[in-house]
Design a protein around this motif. Structure first.
Motif, PDB file in Angstrom:
ATOM      1  N   LYS A   1       0.871  -1.175   0.000  1.00 34.65           N
ATOM      2  CA  LYS A   1       0.000   0.000   0.000  1.00 34.65           C
ATOM      3  C   LYS A   1       0.904   1.220   0.000  1.00 34.65           C
ATOM      4  CE  LYS A   1      -4.284   1.556   2.180  1.00 34.65           C
ATOM      5  NZ  LYS A   1      -5.260   1.270   3.266  1.00 34.65           N
ATOM      6  N   VAL A   2       0.582   2.207  -0.825  1.00 30.20           N
ATOM      7  CA  VAL A   2       1.508   3.300  -1.101  1.00 30.20           C
ATOM      8  C   VAL A   2       0.906   4.652  -0.736  1.00 30.20           C
ATOM      9  CG1 VAL A   2       2.822   4.465  -2.933  1.00 30.20           C
ATOM     10  CG2 VAL A   2       2.570   1.971  -2.974  1.00 30.20           C
ATOM     11  N   TRP A   3       1.742   5.502  -0.120  1.00 24.52           N
ATOM     12  CA  TRP A   3       1.399   6.902   0.121  1.00 24.52           C
ATOM     13  C   TRP A   3       2.534   7.773  -0.408  1.00 24.52           C
ATOM     14  CZ3 TRP A   3       0.500   2.967   3.423  1.00 24.52           C
ATOM     15  CH2 TRP A   3      -0.750   2.856   4.032  1.00 24.52           C
ATOM     16  N   ILE A   4       2.198   8.900  -0.985  1.00 31.97           N
ATOM     17  CA  ILE A   4       3.196   9.886  -1.385  1.00 31.97           C
ATOM     18  C   ILE A   4       2.786  11.239  -0.819  1.00 31.97           C
ATOM     19  CG2 ILE A   4       4.199  11.156  -3.340  1.00 31.97           C
ATOM     20  CD1 ILE A   4       4.133   8.609  -4.955  1.00 31.97           C
ATOM     21  N   ASN A   5       3.708  11.833  -0.082  1.00 31.41           N
ATOM     22  CA  ASN A   5       3.451  13.129   0.535  1.00 31.41           C
ATOM     23  C   ASN A   5       2.153  13.140   1.339  1.00 31.41           C
ATOM     24  OD1 ASN A   5       5.830  14.227  -0.594  1.00 31.41           O
ATOM     25  ND2 ASN A   5       4.754  14.688  -2.515  1.00 31.41           N
ATOM     26  N   GLY A   6       1.926  12.040   2.030  1.00 31.92           N
ATOM     27  CA  GLY A   6       0.759  11.936   2.903  1.00 31.92           C
ATOM     28  C   GLY A   6      -0.518  11.580   2.183  1.00 31.92           C
ATOM     29  N   GLN A   7      -0.515  11.523   0.849  1.00 29.72           N
ATOM     30  CA  GLN A   7      -1.703  11.168   0.080  1.00 29.72           C
ATOM     31  C   GLN A   7      -1.681   9.670  -0.235  1.00 29.72           C
ATOM     32  OE1 GLN A   7      -4.399  13.110  -1.328  1.00 29.72           O
ATOM     33  NE2 GLN A   7      -3.724  14.520   0.272  1.00 29.72           N
ATOM     34  N   GLU A   8      -2.798   8.997   0.043  1.00 30.50           N
ATOM     35  CA  GLU A   8      -2.862   7.580  -0.272  1.00 30.50           C
ATOM     36  C   GLU A   8      -2.977   7.380  -1.772  1.00 30.50           C
ATOM     37  OE1 GLU A   8      -5.903   3.832   0.344  1.00 30.50           O
ATOM     38  OE2 GLU A   8      -5.650   5.211   2.041  1.00 30.50           O
ATOM     39  N   VAL A   9      -2.045   6.639  -2.329  1.00 31.82           N
ATOM     40  CA  VAL A   9      -2.044   6.333  -3.758  1.00 31.82           C
ATOM     41  C   VAL A   9      -2.922   5.111  -4.043  1.00 31.82           C
ATOM     42  CG1 VAL A   9      -0.604   5.687  -5.729  1.00 31.82           C
ATOM     43  CG2 VAL A   9       0.241   7.341  -4.040  1.00 31.82           C
ATOM     44  N   GLY A  10      -2.789   4.072  -3.210  1.00 30.02           N
ATOM     45  CA  GLY A  10      -3.605   2.877  -3.384  1.00 30.02           C
ATOM     46  C   GLY A  10      -2.832   1.631  -3.037  1.00 30.02           C
ATOM     47  N   THR A  11      -3.495   0.486  -3.213  1.00 30.24           N
ATOM     48  CA  THR A  11      -2.900  -0.811  -2.916  1.00 30.24           C
ATOM     49  C   THR A  11      -2.428  -1.455  -4.203  1.00 30.24           C
ATOM     50  OG1 THR A  11      -4.387  -1.087  -1.029  1.00 30.24           O
ATOM     51  CG2 THR A  11      -3.281  -3.056  -1.840  1.00 30.24           C
ATOM     52  N   LEU A  12      -1.182  -1.885  -4.223  1.00 30.49           N
ATOM     53  CA  LEU A  12      -0.619  -2.615  -5.357  1.00 30.49           C
ATOM     54  C   LEU A  12      -0.502  -4.077  -4.933  1.00 30.49           C
ATOM     55  CD1 LEU A  12       2.156  -0.114  -6.520  1.00 30.49           C
ATOM     56  CD2 LEU A  12      -0.241  -0.243  -7.209  1.00 30.49           C
ATOM     57  N   TYR A  13      -1.439  -4.891  -5.412  1.00 34.93           N
ATOM     58  CA  TYR A  13      -1.587  -6.258  -4.922  1.00 34.93           C
ATOM     59  C   TYR A  13      -1.164  -7.297  -5.941  1.00 34.93           C
ATOM     60  CZ  TYR A  13      -5.763  -4.722  -7.320  1.00 34.93           C
ATOM     61  OH  TYR A  13      -6.600  -4.143  -8.226  1.00 34.93           O
ATOM     62  N   GLY A  14      -0.791  -6.867  -7.142  1.00 35.26           N
ATOM     63  CA  GLY A  14      -0.453  -7.844  -8.165  1.00 35.26           C
ATOM     64  C   GLY A  14       0.537  -7.282  -9.163  1.00 35.26           C
ATOM     65  N   ILE A  15       1.056  -8.171  -9.981  1.00 37.18           N
ATOM     66  CA  ILE A  15       2.008  -7.793 -11.019  1.00 37.18           C
ATOM     67  C   ILE A  15       1.261  -7.101 -12.156  1.00 37.18           C
ATOM     68  CG2 ILE A  15       3.649  -8.716 -12.709  1.00 37.18           C
ATOM     69  CD1 ILE A  15       4.138 -11.023 -10.704  1.00 37.18           C
ATOM     70  N   PRO A  16       1.768  -5.943 -12.633  1.00 36.94           N
ATOM     71  CA  PRO A  16       2.990  -5.248 -12.223  1.00 36.94           C
ATOM     72  C   PRO A  16       2.732  -4.356 -10.991  1.00 36.94           C
ATOM     73  CG  PRO A  16       2.008  -4.069 -14.040  1.00 36.94           C
ATOM     74  CD  PRO A  16       1.133  -5.280 -13.798  1.00 36.94           C
ATOM     75  N   PHE A  17       3.716  -4.272 -10.116  1.00 41.25           N
ATOM     76  CA  PHE A  17       3.600  -3.411  -8.941  1.00 41.25           C
ATOM     77  C   PHE A  17       3.983  -1.982  -9.330  1.00 41.25           C
ATOM     78  CE2 PHE A  17       3.971  -7.643  -7.095  1.00 41.25           C
ATOM     79  CZ  PHE A  17       2.985  -7.608  -6.122  1.00 41.25           C
ATOM     80  N   GLN A  18       3.135  -1.430 -10.191  1.00 44.21           N
ATOM     81  CA  GLN A  18       3.396  -0.108 -10.750  1.00 44.21           C
ATOM     82  C   GLN A  18       2.132   0.738 -10.703  1.00 44.21           C
ATOM     83  OE1 GLN A  18       4.845  -0.503 -14.764  1.00 44.21           O
ATOM     84  NE2 GLN A  18       6.398  -2.022 -14.242  1.00 44.21           N
ATOM     85  N   THR A  19       2.311   2.048 -10.663  1.00 42.73           N
ATOM     86  CA  THR A  19       1.163   2.952 -10.736  1.00 42.73           C
ATOM     87  C   THR A  19       1.635   4.348 -11.106  1.00 42.73           C
ATOM     88  OG1 THR A  19      -0.808   3.749  -9.584  1.00 42.73           O
ATOM     89  CG2 THR A  19       1.218   3.623  -8.295  1.00 42.73           C
ATOM     90  N   ARG A  20       0.759   5.106 -11.731  1.00 41.76           N
ATOM     91  CA  ARG A  20       1.052   6.504 -12.045  1.00 41.76           C
ATOM     92  C   ARG A  20       0.953   7.342 -10.772  1.00 41.76           C
ATOM     93  NH1 ARG A  20      -1.886   7.828 -17.842  1.00 41.76           N
ATOM     94  NH2 ARG A  20      -1.709   5.735 -18.734  1.00 41.76           N
ATOM     95  N   VAL A  21       1.903   8.225 -10.598  1.00 46.50           N
ATOM     96  CA  VAL A  21       1.930   9.007  -9.355  1.00 46.50           C
ATOM     97  C   VAL A  21       2.176  10.490  -9.579  1.00 46.50           C
ATOM     98  CG1 VAL A  21       2.634   7.046  -7.915  1.00 46.50           C
ATOM     99  CG2 VAL A  21       4.391   8.459  -9.035  1.00 46.50           C
ATOM    100  N   GLY A  22       2.145  10.925 -10.840  1.00 46.22           N
ATOM    101  CA  GLY A  22       2.460  12.331 -11.114  1.00 46.22           C
ATOM    102  C   GLY A  22       1.617  13.309 -10.339  1.00 46.22           C
ATOM    103  N   GLN A  23       0.356  12.993 -10.128  1.00 52.15           N
ATOM    104  CA  GLN A  23      -0.536  13.931  -9.449  1.00 52.15           C
ATOM    105  C   GLN A  23      -0.211  14.105  -7.970  1.00 52.15           C
ATOM    106  OE1 GLN A  23      -4.617  12.467  -9.242  1.00 52.15           O
ATOM    107  NE2 GLN A  23      -3.889  10.352  -9.454  1.00 52.15           N
ATOM    108  N   TYR A  24       0.601  13.196  -7.421  1.00 51.41           N
ATOM    109  CA  TYR A  24       0.929  13.265  -5.996  1.00 51.41           C
ATOM    110  C   TYR A  24       2.289  13.920  -5.733  1.00 51.41           C
ATOM    111  CZ  TYR A  24      -2.717   9.688  -5.908  1.00 51.41           C
ATOM    112  OH  TYR A  24      -3.892   8.994  -6.072  1.00 51.41           O
ATOM    113  N   LEU A  25       3.060  14.120  -6.788  1.00 49.25           N
ATOM    114  CA  LEU A  25       4.433  14.582  -6.622  1.00 49.25           C
ATOM    115  C   LEU A  25       4.539  16.102  -6.669  1.00 49.25           C
ATOM    116  CD1 LEU A  25       6.203  11.999  -8.964  1.00 49.25           C
ATOM    117  CD2 LEU A  25       6.180  11.989  -6.460  1.00 49.25           C
ATOM    118  N   LYS A  26       5.661  16.608  -6.193  1.00 48.85           N
ATOM    119  CA  LYS A  26       5.979  18.028  -6.264  1.00 48.85           C
ATOM    120  C   LYS A  26       7.463  18.152  -6.578  1.00 48.85           C
ATOM    121  CE  LYS A  26       6.722  18.095  -1.275  1.00 48.85           C
ATOM    122  NZ  LYS A  26       6.330  18.693   0.018  1.00 48.85           N
ATOM    123  N   PRO A  27       7.878  19.217  -7.179  1.00 45.17           N
ATOM    124  CA  PRO A  27       9.312  19.401  -7.443  1.00 45.17           C
ATOM    125  C   PRO A  27      10.086  19.431  -6.126  1.00 45.17           C
ATOM    126  CG  PRO A  27       7.988  20.979  -8.677  1.00 45.17           C
ATOM    127  CD  PRO A  27       7.076  20.342  -7.684  1.00 45.17           C
TER     128      PRO A  27
END
Length: 937
Positions: free
Chosen positions: A836-862
């Motif tokens: 289960k993934v969080w970025i900058n305190g925002q929950e991204v979601g659960t990665l439970y299967g292959i591929p363990f990948q997800t888009r995260v641009g909306q959670y990131l900051k420079p």
């Protein structure tokens, strides 16, 4: 995959941006109902349940995303006998009522196995109503002799259950056959002197299998039911009538498990039923019925016998049981496989047909764990699963359920990444109502791992994967919300030639089992043809003789039932045997406007009665068909307002009729389709070893196509165009991913465009110092760690980590370059087993299967960003440690506990299973493209 993500942005705008996209995406999915969620079989061990624990566990199940429970009372745990409750007792009914009320408050449903253990049986099944078997005793007399022995059953155990003599037949010289039944007295004296020659006397007894209910719960111990007897069925249901007292007590559906009634090849009324149904007396053919000869007569008698047995099961068990449930305002749910009858008709006899996955399938998904020592040598076959879904579709029933993940892997070693492609294969087969096998009720005071069922998935709150179970269940819920919408959309009806299966001289009764498909299914042309058609991109349902008889034609389409979706073509695969009424019906459907494609004309009729007359009738029918040559080896005959095509190549005949396949399967993608009136849903999966990024054609002209990602719930408008009546849509799917396309013929309201990932940049490894803290689990929490290199918990210096099962929380701070990319994809690398993934305190979601990948641009900051990853491992290492320490954790009546090969379970010899975040963790920048909304309409 996440739709419509923006560039890295200031942190104070992240929350609102995420919320906006989630709101838009959620509006595009069907409203979630409890049937959309996965349900589970709920083992009540010894019925030792109480309100406190029922309340607690149902709260846990609801929180995890389970939509309902199917109560299944079974054997109990030792040392808890004082808490056992007899099945159907007033106290037990009180527990049922409490369960239904509590479940209702959580918007959960409740089903009930209508018995304990399996198959149906119990204390109400007296010997006369118990599963029966034909017992034959053979005697030899020479001319002039009389039988001095009494014609009575020799087996003392059969004497105990009152085996009854039913027929005495004498076989003599030159084919002489005499029925001596009426020359036998009530006390077994045969008043008959043998004429000249040698005579064989066959005495047929209605004996009993003496099979008891398997894995019975308290109050449910007793003989297995004679399913071929209506009187026995009514006697079996009587205690339920009394206990339920005119109400269903909130039970949605009463359930019957797979038919595992061993050796039950007879019933008291078999001779009479056979005479009525097959048109001749079976008694003179008793010798053939029990013969091991491979003669035509033996095969035909046995085919008639098997057909009769199936009809008796249908009419004497399914129909009365169905009527009983409906009288109590409940549904029936049934597993028909294993039954001695036409599986299609038996599945269709109930409200919710249910199939079963047993064992695990091979999928070429890179990194997918499949240790040969941890799997059974049984591969679930999608075509076997389609018998249940076909029965539902052809008779107009929406829900098709599945007992799912039975023995998917060894105890404590099954992961979500293994479950996901297996359940996707189930969905592709037409199932839309998944039941886990299963969850075991366990009191709070029972030490870890709690009570467990011997053949279960062990998916209980004690499972170390449980904290992330909701993520996986959300995936199933999204898919099922789509697959329960509209109607099935299959263009072909493929006839199942059941008489080819029945007309085998080997054995006597024929149980058509999941585990015997190498014998009755795989060698057949029906199977080979169906598989070829499905692989080529055709959608199909199977149809039985009985279902065909109920069919009609409307506007050239075949209508199998009033509520059933139409089919475009009837396909008759090559078969040796076909009943005359079935062939007549196929011709009639063509005359009424349908298209019928025959791989080959039927060669013969099944069964024995009036064989020459029926053969002549079949010959007349085949000779009445006058074909002309068409293209590509196809023969064509106009029939009324329809036509019949004869072709050894079914696909060429389909192309000749412009029945188009979904050529998207050429990419390796698999699909199933639902018709929603204004368009269609396509459920796609990529079980190939490669990423698929291409434009695929859909067989409809759609105004718009919405891409819906069931892995995370996001959605957006696809890049699509229409050419020659087909919609071309771009899809991007990594190996192991699923995608839903909603192709509609009306314009879609304002929907943000789906952003496609292009021009991958150089992956940036997320590295530095990882802080690892173990948050829950046991037997002991390992100490916190600082890691500069990710590794399995089993490789840490703290030896507590090797035995640990639970969750560990990783945190790290990393930099995002100031040069902005359109999108970033987070790849966790190897995960053992769920994250289960969080970025900058925002929950991204659960990665439970292959591929363990997800888009995260909306959670990131420079600049500086914080990544938190919660990883759950398997139960295996803790169980291994307990067995090595000889800690007693399994102590049950009955089977106690076995491994996947049904041998005594011992985890002490296992090697430690890799656990935790193993990586490498990377962040890959992409540029994105999105089709302008207006240009795609």
């Amino acid at each position: 995959m996440l739709a419509n993500c923006r560039q890295p942005q200031a942190s104070n705008s992240v929350s609102s941006a995420v919320s906006e996209k989630q709101t838009q995406s959620s509006a595009l999915w069907p409203e979630v109902k409890k049937e959309n969620r996965p349900w589970t079989r709920w083992w009540w061990m010894g019925n030792a349940v109480d309100e406190k624990n029922i309340n607690r566990l149902l709260d846990e199940y609801a929180k995890a995303g389970i939509g309902g429970v199917e109560i299944a009372p079974i054997y109990g745990a030792k040392e808890h006998e004082s808490k056992y409750i007899d099945f159907l007792s007033p106290k037990w009914m009180g527990m049922l009522d409490f369960t239904v009320k509590k479940a209702g408050s959580l918007n959960m449903g409740v089903d009930l196995t209508q018995g304990t253990g399996w198959p149906f049986g119990g204390p109400q099944v007296k010997p006369e109503y118990a599963a029966s078997r034909l017992i034959m005793q053979k005697y030899t007399l020479n001319g002039g002799q009389t039988l001095t022995e009494t014609l009575e059953i020799k087996d003392p155990k059969q004497k105990e259950v009152g085996a009854v003599l039913q027929a005495v037949i004498a076989y003599g010289p030159k084919g002489a056959i005499l029925n001596l039944t009426d020359k036998t007295t009530a006390d077994g004296k045969l008043n008959w002197k043998a004429p000249a020659g040698t005579w064989e006397i066959y005495a047929a007894f209605n004996g009993k299998t003496r099979q008891m209910v398997k894995r019975a719960a308290p109050g449910g111990v007793g003989y297995t039911l004679d399913h071929l007897s209506k009187e026995a069925t009514e006697a079996y249901l009587l205690p339920f009538t009394q206990a339920f007292n005119g109400s269903n007590h909130g039970v949605r559906a009463f359930y019957n498990d797979s038919y595992e009634v061993y050796g039950a090849d007879w019933s008291a009324g078999f001779f009479e039923a056979f005479q009525k149904r097959r048109g001749y007396d079976l008694r003179p053919y008793l010798r053939e019925l029990v013969s091991k000869e491979h003669s035509e007569t033996v095969a035909r008698v046995k085919s008639d016998y098997r057909e009769t047995m199936g009809e008796m099961l249908y009419e004497n068990f399914y129909q009365p049981w169905n009527a009983w449930a409906h009288k109590h305002n409940s549904l029936t749910k049934n597993q028909s496989h294993g039954s001695p009858g036409n599986l299609l008709d038996l599945y269709a006899a109930v409200d919710i047909p249910e199939c079963e996955t047993f064992g695990s399938s091979y999928f070429p998904i890179p990194g997918l764990r499949r240790d040969s020592a941890d799997v059974r040598n049984v591969d679930p076959d999608p075509i076997m699963l389609k018998f249940a879904s076909s029965a539902a579709h052809v008779t107009g029933k929406n829900l098709v359920s599945s007992e799912t993940f039975t023995w998917l892997g060894e105890h404590f070693k099954t992961s979500y990444s293994q479950m996901k492609p297996e359940v996707e294969q189930v969905f592709l087969s037409g199932v839309n109502h998944v039941f886990y096998h299963g969850v075991t009720y366990s009191p709070e005071e029972v030490a870890w791992p709690g009570w467990l069922f011997y053949a279960s998935l062990n998916m209980t709150p004690a499972n170390s994967l449980w904290p992330q179970f909701n993520g996986f269940n959300q995936y199933i819920t999204r898919v099922q919300s789509v697959l329960q919408s509209g109607t099935a959309d299959n263009e072909l009806l493929v006839y199942w030639p059941i008489h080819d299966v029945w007309s085998k001289p080997e054995g006597m009764e024929m149980m058509i089992k999941v585990h015997d498909i190498d014998e009755w299914l795989h060698p057949t042309q029906f199977y080979k043809q169906s598989k070829k058609l499905m692989d080529a991109g055709y959608s199909l349902d199977f149809v039985s003789d009985q279902m065909l008889q109920a069919s009609s034609v409307s506007n050239g389409q075949i209508m199998t039932a009033s509520a059933a979706p139409a089919h475009k073509v009837l396909v008759l695969p090559q078969s040796k045997y076909m009943a005359v009424p079935t062939f007549e019906k196929a011709i009639q459907l063509a005359n009424q406007g349908a298209t019928v494609i025959m791989e080959q004309l039927p060669a013969d009729v099944p069964g024995l009665h009036d064989l020459n007359g029926r053969r002549q009738k079949l010959k007349q029918l085949t000779q009445s068909l006058t074909f002309t040559d068409a293209a590509n080896g196809i023969k064509q005959m106009k029939a009324g307002s329809g036509e019949i095509l004869l072709s050894a190549d079914i696909q060429k005949a389909l192309a000749f009729k412009n029945i188009e396949r979904e050529s998207l399967t050429d990419t390796g993608l698999k699909f199933t389709r639902r018709n929603i009136g204004t368009g269609k849903y396509y459920f796609l999966v990529n079980h190939t070893p490669k990423t698929i990024d291409t434009t695929i054609p859909l067989n409809l002209a759609a105004q718009s196509v919405v891409l819906m990602d069931p892995q995370n719930g996001n959605a957006g408008l696809a890049a699509s165009s229409v050419t020659n009546g087909k919609t071309n849509v771009r899809v991007q799917m990594k190996s192991g991913e699923a995608l839903i396309l909603k192709a509609t013929t009306n314009q879609t309201p304002e929907v943000l465009a789906w952003q496609y990932l292009d021009n991958a940049g150089t992956p940036l490894e997320v590295k530095g110092t990882w802080n690892l803290a173990f948050t829950q689990g046991g037997p002991d929490l390992p100490i916190a760690q600082k890691l500069t290199q990710l590794k399995s918990w089993t490789e840490l210096a703290d030896k507590k980590a090797e035995a640990f099962s639970g969750t560990g929380e990783y945190t790290i701070t990393f930099d995002v370059p100031s040069k902005k990319a359109d999108e970033y994809v987070l790849d966790l690398g190897k995960v053992s087993e769920s994250a289960k993934v969080w970025i900058n305190g925002q929950e991204v979601g659960t990665l439970y299967g292959i591929p363990f990948q997800t888009r995260v641009g909306q959670y990131l900051k420079p600049g500086k960003n914080t990544l938190k990853v919660e990883v759950a491992n398997l139960m295996a290492n803790r169980i291994r440690n307990m067995d090595q320490q000889k800690i007693q954790w399994r102590n049950y009546h009955e089977i106690n506990f076995v491994n996947i090969d049904y041998k005594p379970f011992d985890a002490s010899v296992w090697k430690p299973m890799p656990s935790g975040l193993i990586g490498p963790v990377t962040l890959t920048p992409y540029s994105t493209t999105a089709k302008n909304v207006s240009s795609s309409l």
